[in-house]
Design a protein around this motif. Structure first.
Motif, PDB file in Angstrom:
ATOM      1  N   MET A 119      41.386  -2.833 -18.524  1.00 47.74           N
ATOM      2  CA  MET A 119      41.532  -2.232 -17.195  1.00 47.74           C
ATOM      3  C   MET A 119      42.771  -1.345 -17.144  1.00 47.74           C
ATOM      4  O   MET A 119      42.751  -0.262 -16.535  1.00 47.74           O
ATOM      5  CB  MET A 119      41.588  -3.326 -16.129  1.00 47.74           C
ATOM      6  N   ILE A 120      43.836  -1.785 -17.797  1.00 46.22           N
ATOM      7  CA  ILE A 120      45.062  -0.984 -17.844  1.00 46.22           C
ATOM      8  C   ILE A 120      44.821   0.269 -18.688  1.00 46.22           C
ATOM      9  O   ILE A 120      45.234   1.367 -18.306  1.00 46.22           O
ATOM     10  CB  ILE A 120      46.239  -1.816 -18.379  1.00 46.22           C
ATOM     11  N   VAL A 136      51.644  -0.129 -20.902  1.00 44.70           N
ATOM     12  CA  VAL A 136      51.485   1.212 -20.335  1.00 44.70           C
ATOM     13  C   VAL A 136      52.220   2.229 -21.203  1.00 44.70           C
ATOM     14  O   VAL A 136      51.663   3.278 -21.562  1.00 44.70           O
ATOM     15  CB  VAL A 136      51.998   1.277 -18.876  1.00 44.70           C
ATOM     16  N   GLU A 137      53.457   1.920 -21.575  1.00 45.28           N
ATOM     17  CA  GLU A 137      54.236   2.844 -22.401  1.00 45.28           C
ATOM     18  C   GLU A 137      53.555   3.091 -23.744  1.00 45.28           C
ATOM     19  O   GLU A 137      53.490   4.233 -24.214  1.00 45.28           O
ATOM     20  CB  GLU A 137      55.652   2.313 -22.601  1.00 45.28           C
ATOM     21  N   ALA A 138      53.028   2.044 -24.363  1.00 46.99           N
ATOM     22  CA  ALA A 138      52.351   2.186 -25.657  1.00 46.99           C
ATOM     23  C   ALA A 138      51.081   3.018 -25.519  1.00 46.99           C
ATOM     24  O   ALA A 138      50.798   3.886 -26.360  1.00 46.99           O
ATOM     25  CB  ALA A 138      52.026   0.812 -26.236  1.00 46.99           C
ATOM     26  N   LEU A 139      50.319   2.776 -24.463  1.00 43.16           N
ATOM     27  CA  LEU A 139      49.068   3.515 -24.251  1.00 43.16           C
ATOM     28  C   LEU A 139      49.323   4.985 -23.944  1.00 43.16           C
ATOM     29  O   LEU A 139      48.610   5.863 -24.425  1.00 43.16           O
ATOM     30  CB  LEU A 139      48.238   2.871 -23.139  1.00 43.16           C
ATOM     31  N   VAL A 140      50.349   5.260 -23.151  1.00 40.37           N
ATOM     32  CA  VAL A 140      50.692   6.646 -22.815  1.00 40.37           C
ATOM     33  C   VAL A 140      51.146   7.377 -24.076  1.00 40.37           C
ATOM     34  O   VAL A 140      50.742   8.507 -24.333  1.00 40.37           O
ATOM     35  CB  VAL A 140      51.781   6.701 -21.703  1.00 40.37           C
ATOM     36  N   GLU A 156      43.906   6.144 -19.032  1.00 42.07           N
ATOM     37  CA  GLU A 156      42.979   7.230 -19.382  1.00 42.07           C
ATOM     38  C   GLU A 156      42.594   8.059 -18.151  1.00 42.07           C
ATOM     39  O   GLU A 156      42.270   9.237 -18.265  1.00 42.07           O
ATOM     40  CB  GLU A 156      41.730   6.664 -20.056  1.00 42.07           C
ATOM     41  N   ALA A 157      42.665   7.445 -16.976  1.00 41.17           N
ATOM     42  CA  ALA A 157      42.339   8.141 -15.730  1.00 41.17           C
ATOM     43  C   ALA A 157      43.547   8.869 -15.139  1.00 41.17           C
ATOM     44  O   ALA A 157      43.445   9.481 -14.075  1.00 41.17           O
ATOM     45  CB  ALA A 157      41.774   7.160 -14.716  1.00 41.17           C
ATOM     46  N   GLY A 158      44.696   8.786 -15.840  1.00 39.12           N
ATOM     47  CA  GLY A 158      45.857   9.554 -15.386  1.00 39.12           C
ATOM     48  C   GLY A 158      47.103   8.761 -15.036  1.00 39.12           C
ATOM     49  O   GLY A 158      48.148   9.349 -14.789  1.00 39.12           O
ATOM     50  N   ALA A 159      47.014   7.443 -14.970  1.00 41.62           N
ATOM     51  CA  ALA A 159      48.201   6.641 -14.688  1.00 41.62           C
ATOM     52  C   ALA A 159      49.154   6.739 -15.881  1.00 41.62           C
ATOM     53  O   ALA A 159      48.725   6.602 -17.020  1.00 41.62           O
ATOM     54  CB  ALA A 159      47.825   5.186 -14.444  1.00 41.62           C
TER      55      ALA A 159
END
Length: 62
Positions: free
Chosen positions: A17-18, A53-57, A23-26
């Motif tokens: 979900m995160i 979040v930091e790793a995914l971004v 992927e949707a812009g967060a």
């Protein structure tokens, strides 16, 4: 990464979900909190959510 793994027990938010929120812009913890509710109840998961979040971004910007 196990996308079904729950990161926030209070709201039942999973890694998937995160990932979808990112992927949707967060792109920040606050964006993900708004999109998913993760970390908005007791706060015990905030560090884990922030790190994810930091790793995914970072991964997405490659």
């Amino acid at each position: 990464m196990n996308l079904d793994e729950i990161v926030c027990n209070c709201t039942g938010v999973t890694k998937g979900m995160i990932k979808e929120a990112v992927e949707a812009g967060a792109s920040t913890l606050e964006d993900v909190q708004e999109a998913t509710g993760a970390g908005t109840v007791c706060g015990a998961c905030l560090e884990d959510v922030k790190n994810l979040v930091e790793a995914l971004v970072k991964e997405q910007s490659r």
